[in-house]
Design an enzyme around this catalytic site. Structure first.
Site, PDB file in Angstrom:
ATOM      1  N   ASP A  62       0.741  -1.327  -0.080  1.00 45.90           N
ATOM      2  CA  ASP A  62      -0.389  -0.024   0.044  1.00 45.90           C
ATOM      3  C   ASP A  62       0.801   1.126   0.109  1.00 45.90           C
ATOM      4  O   ASP A  62       2.123   1.170   0.293  1.00 45.90           O
ATOM      5  CB  ASP A  62      -0.871  -0.121   1.225  1.00 45.90           C
ATOM      6  CG  ASP A  62      -1.592   1.158   1.588  1.00 45.90           C
ATOM      7  OD1 ASP A  62      -2.298   1.657   0.661  1.00 45.90           O
ATOM      8  OD2 ASP A  62      -1.252   1.720   2.718  1.00 45.90           O
ATOM      9  N   ASP A  84      -0.201   5.217   0.777  1.00 46.14           N
ATOM     10  CA  ASP A  84      -0.491   6.069   1.872  1.00 46.14           C
ATOM     11  C   ASP A  84      -0.620   5.490   3.387  1.00 46.14           C
ATOM     12  O   ASP A  84      -1.401   4.591   3.608  1.00 46.14           O
ATOM     13  CB  ASP A  84      -1.667   6.779   1.467  1.00 46.14           C
ATOM     14  CG  ASP A  84      -1.516   7.793   0.191  1.00 46.14           C
ATOM     15  OD1 ASP A  84      -2.069   7.679  -0.625  1.00 46.14           O
ATOM     16  OD2 ASP A  84      -0.671   8.601   0.204  1.00 46.14           O
TER      17      ASP A  84
END
Ligand code: XBP
Ligand code: MG
Length: 224
Positions: free
Chosen positions: A7, A9
C-alpha cells in the site's frame, strides 16, 4: 513467495497530513469555506479515494461540488508538497532485501499514479517504475479498497496467485481489501489509523522494522 505488494499512503510513508493540507489548499483556492481539521479528516479517511471523499463531504453538506476539478487541483498541490518526506521505518530495508532475494515488488493503492510517482521520486530518488514491477493505483479499478480489486489487479499483472505474495498495509480498509483478494497481510497502523480495530491482519505489528527482513517473512508466511 514471489512478491511483496505495498500500500502507499500510510504504509510506504506517512502522507495523510500532506493530503489533508493539499485538500484544504485546493478548497481555499476554489473559494470554498471548507476546512478539514484532523478529526474530520480522520473520519473522512474511512472513505477511500480523494474524489469519493470530496463527494461525501459535499453530500454531507447537502450540496454539489466540482469534485473532479477540486481533486485535480488537490493532486497538483500534493505532488508539490511531498519533497522531503521519508519512508516509514523498515520500508527501505524491506524493499532492498526483497530485491536481493529476487522477489518482485508491487504497489496496490487508492491514490493516483501521479502521487505514487511523486512519492517515489521524493523518497527513493527514482521514478516509481524503477522501484516497483507493478503499479496498481487509483482509478484503474472501479471499486476501491476495501474492495479487493486493486490487489487482484496487482496479482494479475504480477502473474502470480495470492499464496505467492504478502501485502503490507496501514489501514482496516486496506487489510479488508488484501484479505478479500486472498492475500496474507502485514499491518502496521499509521498516524491516522492507530485507533482502528483489527479486521483480520495476518500479522499486526507496531513498525515494519520489527519484521527482520524477507527471511523472517518467509518463515512467518510459509507457502500454503
Ligand atoms: C489512501 C487513500 C487515498 C489518499 C488520498 O490510499 O484512500 O485516497 O487518502 O489520495 P492508500 P487521493 O490505498 O495508498 O492507503 O486523493 O489521490 O485519493
Ligand atoms: Mg494506506
Amino acid at each position: 513467495m514471489k512478491a511483496l505488494i505495498f500500500d502507499v499512503d500510510g504504509t510506504l510513508a506517512e502522507t495523510e497530513e500532506l493530503h489533508r493540507t493539499a485538500f484544504n489548499r485546493a478548497f481555499a483556492e476554489a473559494g470554498l469555506d471548507w476546512h478539514w481539521d484532523r478529526a474530520r479528516y480522520c473520519d473522512l479517511l474511512t472513505t477511500t479515494g480523494g474524489k469519493e471523499r470530496i463527494a461525501r463531504h459535499a453530500a454531507d453538506l447537502g450540496i454539489t461540488a466540482p469534485v473532479a476539478a477540486l481533486h485535480a487541483a488537490k493532486t497538483q498541490i500534493f505532488t508539490g508538497l511531498v519533497q522531503g518526506i521519508a519512508l516509514r521505518p523498515g520500508i527501505a530495508e524491506l524493499i532492498d532485501d526483497a530485491r536481493q532475494q529476487g522477489l518482485r515488488l508491487a504497489v496496490a493503492t487508492t491514490t493516483t499514479p501521479a502521487n505514487v510517482e511523486a512519492i517515489c521520486l521524493a523518497t527513493f530518488g527514482k521514478p516509481a517504475g524503477e522501484i516497483f514491477d507493478v503499479i496498481a493505483a487509483g482509478d484503474v479499478v472501479a471499486a476501491k479498497k476495501p474492495a479487493p480489486d486493486v490487489y487482484l489487479l496487482a496479482l494479475r499483472q504480477l502473474g502470480i496467485g495470492p499464496d505467492e505474495a504478502v501485502a503490507f498495509e496501514d489501514s482496516a480498509n486496506g487489510v479488508l481489501a488484501a484479505r478479500a483478494a486472498g492475500l496474507r497481510v502485514v499491518l502496521s497502523r499509521g498516524v491516522y489509523t492507530r485507533h482502528e480495530p483489527d479486521v483480520g491482519a495476518t500479522l499486526d505489528i507496531g513498525c515494519f522494522s520489527e519484521l527482520g527482513g524477507v527471511r523472517t517473512i518467509r518463515t512467518s508466511f510459509p507457502a500454503r
